[in-house]
Write an enzyme that holds these catalytic residues in place. Structure first.
Site, mmCIF file in Angstrom:
data_model
loop_
_atom_site.group_PDB
_atom_site.id
_atom_site.type_symbol
_atom_site.label_atom_id
_atom_site.label_comp_id
_atom_site.label_asym_id
_atom_site.label_seq_id
_atom_site.Cartn_x
_atom_site.Cartn_y
_atom_site.Cartn_z
ATOM 1 N N ARG A 48 0.629 -1.176 -0.103
ATOM 2 C CA ARG A 48 -0.061 0.213 0.091
ATOM 3 C C ARG A 48 0.838 1.294 -0.080
ATOM 4 O O ARG A 48 0.628 2.310 -0.497
ATOM 5 C CB ARG A 48 -0.996 0.021 1.322
ATOM 6 C CG ARG A 48 -2.109 -0.865 1.180
ATOM 7 C CD ARG A 48 -3.038 -0.855 2.161
ATOM 8 N NE ARG A 48 -2.420 -1.159 3.714
ATOM 9 C CZ ARG A 48 -2.922 -1.200 4.670
ATOM 10 N NH1 ARG A 48 -3.867 -0.536 4.890
ATOM 11 N NH2 ARG A 48 -2.234 -1.295 5.808
ATOM 12 N N LYS A 107 -6.428 -15.740 8.749
ATOM 13 C CA LYS A 107 -7.524 -16.395 9.524
ATOM 14 C C LYS A 107 -8.641 -15.766 9.341
ATOM 15 O O LYS A 107 -9.657 -16.580 9.500
ATOM 16 C CB LYS A 107 -6.696 -16.526 11.073
ATOM 17 C CG LYS A 107 -6.630 -15.331 11.416
ATOM 18 C CD LYS A 107 -6.097 -15.313 12.948
ATOM 19 C CE LYS A 107 -5.494 -13.917 13.417
ATOM 20 N NZ LYS A 107 -4.124 -13.380 12.791
ATOM 21 N N GLY A 189 5.737 -5.372 23.252
ATOM 22 C CA GLY A 189 5.306 -5.569 21.822
ATOM 23 C C GLY A 189 4.583 -6.733 21.616
ATOM 24 O O GLY A 189 4.358 -7.053 20.406
ATOM 25 N N LYS A 207 -9.481 -18.825 14.754
ATOM 26 C CA LYS A 207 -8.696 -19.852 14.635
ATOM 27 C C LYS A 207 -9.494 -21.151 15.239
ATOM 28 O O LYS A 207 -9.254 -22.307 14.604
ATOM 29 C CB LYS A 207 -7.331 -19.657 15.659
ATOM 30 C CG LYS A 207 -6.483 -18.597 14.944
ATOM 31 C CD LYS A 207 -5.563 -18.167 16.062
ATOM 32 C CE LYS A 207 -4.640 -17.172 15.509
ATOM 33 N NZ LYS A 207 -3.727 -16.608 16.551
#
Length: 430
Positions: A48, A107, A189, A207
């Site tokens: 993008r 997913k 993180g 999932k």
């Protein structure tokens, strides 16, 4: 003998996972060629933001026109790691139409509309592989689709989201509250700036839909999965769990009914005994416990997210798909022959841990026990503590339908002696 003409690969997305895929394809090019039987060539990368610096990816391969890339006609395999529903769905089906097989980590799309992707792949004689969609680097999809294809899988239960497991593990080991543990996960993180998809169970539910569909050979969509997040789990819940010899995990649970006539898929926090293998899964790791008729109990464990681990799963699929291309063959497609109905959560039978705030006076326990009996829920153990007119009552039930438990709780709330329902948690992994 190795074919000299390379198999051409288009990469849709070059973020954390995509950049690792491109790096491994470059640094391990000779090994990949030897394993496949032909060289693989990265022929284009759709992004993008073309101005972003992407080390190791030649500028001439970058394009913002993903549609044109998948329509080229000379692309053998498309790797989709952009995520989301659209434009990913259209790009994948377009790739099939133009003669490319697809490796995906998506997913959300597979859980919501996997049937469309399978149908398009079959119509055009192409492969759809998606090992990276569940549990990162852990080999799980292929064992379920292929290694256990001759067995009957009855249950799949696992920790499939690293962020939530990190948070719950910190709450368990350090005594931290939910907000404090989330802050630590964010700082390290492990959690996104907006962690809703993880902590509210949306990621795990997608999932679970994929796993249930493969395990039970039936179509299970995201809407079929019961979902409950873990934001209401407290330090007090962990204290109660420890008194029972348990810990708390956010679990994805897929089960075939005992009579084989239906299936369920659900995601929710649950207490599990410390003796269960899933109880020892720490920090941001994932693990999935599979129970099958012939194979018995199996456990798959490892890093469930991150650029390199997820790229490992993508590249494993790439090798398999490229081998199929060379052999003019196809891997497994959709297996939904059982057409099992997916039962509602109300029909799920499990144990419960219920903590009540009650008046500290004679007869309270008898009143509470009567309510459980009236709703057909049998009590396993009761623990009561109290002083100064207030008390806590902890009830652990035997296995009962979720609908019966819901009716029990509503009736308990109407008792004058019950001040409130502090927590309700399922108990799994017996």
């Amino acid at each position: 003998m190795m074919r000299t003409r390379p198999l051409k690969v288009a990469l849709l997305g070059c973020g954390v996972v995509g950049s690792e895929v491109a790096r491994i394809m470059t640094t391990h090019a000779d090994d990949l060629a030897a394993r496949i039987g032909a060289p693989v060539e990265l022929a284009g990368v759709a992004v993008r933001r073309p101005d972003k610096v992407r080390g190791g990816v030649p500028a001439e391969l970058i394009t913002t026109d993903a549609t044109a890339l998948v329509k080229r006609g000379d692309i053998d395999v498309v790797i989709e790691v952009i995520g989301g529903i659209e434009p990913a769905r259209t790009l994948i089906t377009t790739a099939f139409e133009h003669g490319a097989s697809v490796v995906s980590a998506n997913k959300a799309l597979l859980a919501q509309d996997g049937a469309t992707l399978y149908a398009a792949a079959q119509q055009h004689g192409q492969d759809l592989y998606y090992e990276a969609a569940v549990a990162g680097a852990i080999p799980l999809i292929r064992p379920l689709r292929e290694s256990l294809a001759g067995d009957k899988i009855n249950r799949v239960m696992g920790i499939v989201n690293g962020t939530t497991n990190f948070i719950l593990d910190k709450m368990d080991t350090s005594g931290a509250g939910y907000s404090e543990a989330l802050d630590e996960a964010t700082a390290l993180g492990y959690a996104e700036a907006d962690p809703t998809a993880d902590v509210e169970g949306f990621d795990a539910a997608a999932k679970a839909a994929i796993l249930a569909g493969i395990a039970f050979h039936t179509r299970v969509r995201l809407d079929d999965v019961y979902r409950e997040g873990m934001t209401e789990v407290t330090a007090a819940d962990f204290a109660s769990a420890k008194q029972m010899g348990c810990t708390i995990k956010l679990l994805a649970i897929c089960e075939r009914a005992a009579d084989g006539g239906s299936a369920t898929a659900r995601v929710h926090p649950a207490m599990i005994p410390l003796s269960h293998p899933l109880a020892s899964v720490r920090e941001a790791y994932n693990a999935v416990f599979v129970e099958a008729d012939a194979a018995g109990q199996l456990m798959f464990y490892g890093p469930g997210a991150g650029g390199a681990p997820t790229a490992s799963a993508v590249l494993g699929d790439l090798v398999a798909v490229c081998r199929n291309k060379l052999n003019e063959a196809n891997g497994p497609g959709e297996s939904a022959y059982t057409q099992l109905p997916v039962s509602s959560m109300g029909e799920v039978v499990t144990r419960y841990h219920i903590s009540l705030d009650v008046a500290d006076k004679p007869g309270v326990l008898a009143q509470v026990a009567t309510v459980f009996a009236e709703h057909g829920v049998s009590i396993d153990t009761v623990r009561q503590q109290g002083k100064d007119g207030e008390a806590s009552l902890v009830v652990v039930t035997h296995r009962a339908p979720d609908a019966a438990l819901s009716g029990t709780v509503e009736a308990l709330r109407k008792l004058d002696t019950v001040r409130g329902v502090a927590s309700i948690m399922r108990v799994e992994g017996e």
